[in-house]
Design a protein around this motif. Structure first.
Motif, mmCIF file in Angstrom:
data_model
loop_
_atom_site.group_PDB
_atom_site.id
_atom_site.type_symbol
_atom_site.label_atom_id
_atom_site.label_comp_id
_atom_site.label_asym_id
_atom_site.label_seq_id
_atom_site.Cartn_x
_atom_site.Cartn_y
_atom_site.Cartn_z
ATOM 1 N N VAL A 37 -45.893 28.824 4.944
ATOM 2 C CA VAL A 37 -44.863 27.934 5.095
ATOM 3 C C VAL A 37 -43.549 29.512 5.226
ATOM 4 O O VAL A 37 -44.346 30.437 4.855
ATOM 5 C CB VAL A 37 -44.586 27.387 3.656
ATOM 6 C CG1 VAL A 37 -43.218 26.696 3.641
ATOM 7 C CG2 VAL A 37 -45.225 26.467 3.809
ATOM 8 N N GLN A 39 -39.905 30.969 4.979
ATOM 9 C CA GLN A 39 -37.871 30.652 5.093
ATOM 10 C C GLN A 39 -37.251 32.236 6.050
ATOM 11 O O GLN A 39 -37.598 33.031 5.458
ATOM 12 C CB GLN A 39 -37.951 30.740 3.397
ATOM 13 C CG GLN A 39 -36.429 30.519 3.284
ATOM 14 C CD GLN A 39 -36.643 30.409 1.407
ATOM 15 O OE1 GLN A 39 -37.360 30.403 0.976
ATOM 16 N NE2 GLN A 39 -35.283 29.669 1.501
ATOM 17 N N LEU A 45 -37.381 25.753 3.465
ATOM 18 C CA LEU A 45 -38.532 26.209 3.721
ATOM 19 C C LEU A 45 -39.247 25.915 5.378
ATOM 20 O O LEU A 45 -38.564 24.012 4.933
ATOM 21 C CB LEU A 45 -39.483 25.916 2.483
ATOM 22 C CG LEU A 45 -38.708 27.044 1.008
ATOM 23 C CD1 LEU A 45 -39.478 26.143 -0.470
ATOM 24 C CD2 LEU A 45 -39.682 27.716 0.897
ATOM 25 N N TRP A 47 -42.493 24.167 6.401
ATOM 26 C CA TRP A 47 -43.952 23.863 6.680
ATOM 27 C C TRP A 47 -44.345 24.916 8.217
ATOM 28 O O TRP A 47 -43.515 24.377 9.656
ATOM 29 C CB TRP A 47 -43.938 23.212 6.697
ATOM 30 C CG TRP A 47 -46.097 22.885 6.750
ATOM 31 C CD1 TRP A 47 -46.696 22.936 6.296
ATOM 32 C CD2 TRP A 47 -46.318 21.595 7.553
ATOM 33 N NE1 TRP A 47 -47.849 23.079 6.658
ATOM 34 C CE2 TRP A 47 -47.532 21.366 7.265
ATOM 35 C CE3 TRP A 47 -46.270 20.112 8.165
ATOM 36 C CZ2 TRP A 47 -48.569 19.949 7.602
ATOM 37 C CZ3 TRP A 47 -46.657 19.657 8.691
ATOM 38 C CH2 TRP A 47 -47.597 19.421 8.402
ATOM 39 N N TYR A 95 -45.265 32.485 3.320
ATOM 40 C CA TYR A 95 -45.944 31.814 1.614
ATOM 41 C C TYR A 95 -46.809 31.338 2.578
ATOM 42 O O TYR A 95 -47.090 30.170 3.393
ATOM 43 C CB TYR A 95 -44.874 31.022 0.940
ATOM 44 C CG TYR A 95 -44.054 31.818 0.791
ATOM 45 C CD1 TYR A 95 -42.671 30.947 1.956
ATOM 46 C CD2 TYR A 95 -44.095 32.557 -0.591
ATOM 47 C CE1 TYR A 95 -41.479 32.073 0.736
ATOM 48 C CE2 TYR A 95 -42.588 32.916 -1.393
ATOM 49 C CZ TYR A 95 -41.411 32.655 -0.498
ATOM 50 O OH TYR A 95 -39.772 33.065 -0.950
ATOM 51 N N ALA A 97 -50.228 28.613 0.829
ATOM 52 C CA ALA A 97 -50.328 26.599 -0.135
ATOM 53 C C ALA A 97 -51.528 26.358 -0.139
ATOM 54 O O ALA A 97 -52.120 26.618 0.720
ATOM 55 C CB ALA A 97 -48.554 26.460 -0.008
ATOM 56 N N PRO A 102 -47.336 21.464 1.673
ATOM 57 C CA PRO A 102 -47.298 22.030 0.315
ATOM 58 C C PRO A 102 -45.602 21.569 -0.504
ATOM 59 O O PRO A 102 -44.841 22.448 -0.662
ATOM 60 C CB PRO A 102 -47.646 23.202 0.255
ATOM 61 C CG PRO A 102 -47.010 23.897 1.196
ATOM 62 C CD PRO A 102 -47.234 22.872 2.871
ATOM 63 N N LEU A 103 -44.982 20.667 0.348
ATOM 64 C CA LEU A 103 -43.360 20.208 -0.336
ATOM 65 C C LEU A 103 -43.345 18.817 -0.239
ATOM 66 O O LEU A 103 -43.490 18.328 0.215
ATOM 67 C CB LEU A 103 -42.459 20.267 1.231
ATOM 68 C CG LEU A 103 -42.846 22.070 1.847
ATOM 69 C CD1 LEU A 103 -41.399 22.913 2.911
ATOM 70 C CD2 LEU A 103 -41.585 23.331 0.674
ATOM 71 N N LYS A 108 -41.293 22.980 -3.602
ATOM 72 C CA LYS A 108 -42.609 23.901 -3.892
ATOM 73 C C LYS A 108 -43.974 22.963 -4.543
ATOM 74 O O LYS A 108 -43.327 22.312 -5.765
ATOM 75 C CB LYS A 108 -42.882 25.085 -3.964
ATOM 76 C CG LYS A 108 -42.175 26.180 -3.394
ATOM 77 C CD LYS A 108 -42.414 27.257 -3.685
ATOM 78 C CE LYS A 108 -41.540 28.297 -2.738
ATOM 79 N NZ LYS A 108 -41.643 29.557 -3.125
ATOM 80 N N TRP A 112 -48.373 28.401 -4.860
ATOM 81 C CA TRP A 112 -48.005 29.299 -3.170
ATOM 82 C C TRP A 112 -48.072 30.696 -3.968
ATOM 83 O O TRP A 112 -48.193 31.212 -5.503
ATOM 84 C CB TRP A 112 -46.683 29.433 -3.843
ATOM 85 C CG TRP A 112 -46.383 27.643 -3.124
ATOM 86 C CD1 TRP A 112 -46.144 26.456 -3.546
ATOM 87 C CD2 TRP A 112 -45.378 27.968 -1.637
ATOM 88 N NE1 TRP A 112 -46.115 25.406 -2.942
ATOM 89 C CE2 TRP A 112 -45.456 25.912 -1.636
ATOM 90 C CE3 TRP A 112 -44.574 28.428 -1.777
ATOM 91 C CZ2 TRP A 112 -44.758 25.756 -0.729
ATOM 92 C CZ3 TRP A 112 -43.875 27.292 0.238
ATOM 93 C CH2 TRP A 112 -44.168 26.536 0.409
#
Length: 122
Positions: A37, A39, A45, A47, A95, A97, A102-103, A108, A112
């Motif tokens: 992910v 940002q 965020l 994915w 990131y 995860a 993972p959202l 989150k 992570w």
């Protein structure tokens, strides 16, 4: 203690490549789907890629398809993201995860890492 530690970020020129790594400790990634992910500054965020536990199924968001490759080495308990043909718009904190997706509601979920900065600039 469960940890995911990303590495491999940095400053790269447009068109360049980076390989991100995500080393897990305190749990075995072999039973987990994993994902990346990112940002970007001032944005939410996003994915961008996922891989199932066996490595046979992958997902890529359209903006990175054909340029990024997700992979895993379960023996090394490590997830990777090979990023080629990088663009300025790929600049973000990346990131890893411990979920396929993972959202949840923008938040989150799962394990992570702390993130690694990727900056694409000339």
């Amino acid at each position: 203690e469960v940890q995911l530690v990303e590495s491999g970020g940095g400053l790269v020129q447009p068109g360049g490549s980076l390989r991100l790594s995500c080393a897990a400790s305190g749990f075995e990634i072999v039973v987990y789907d994993m994902s990346w992910v990112r940002q970007a500054p001032g944005k939410g965020l996003e994915w961008i890629s996922a891989i199932n536990s066996g490595g046979g199924s992958t997902y890529y968001v359209d903006s990175v398809k054909g340029r990024f490759t997700i992979s895993r080495d379960n023996a090394k308990n490590t997830l990777y993201l090979q990023m080629n043909s990088l663009k300025t718009e790929d600049s973000a904190v990346y990131y890893c995860a411990s979920r396929w997706f993972p959202l949840a509601g923008g938040l989150k979920i799962g394990y992570w890492g702390q993130g690694t900065q990727v900056t694409v600039s000339s």
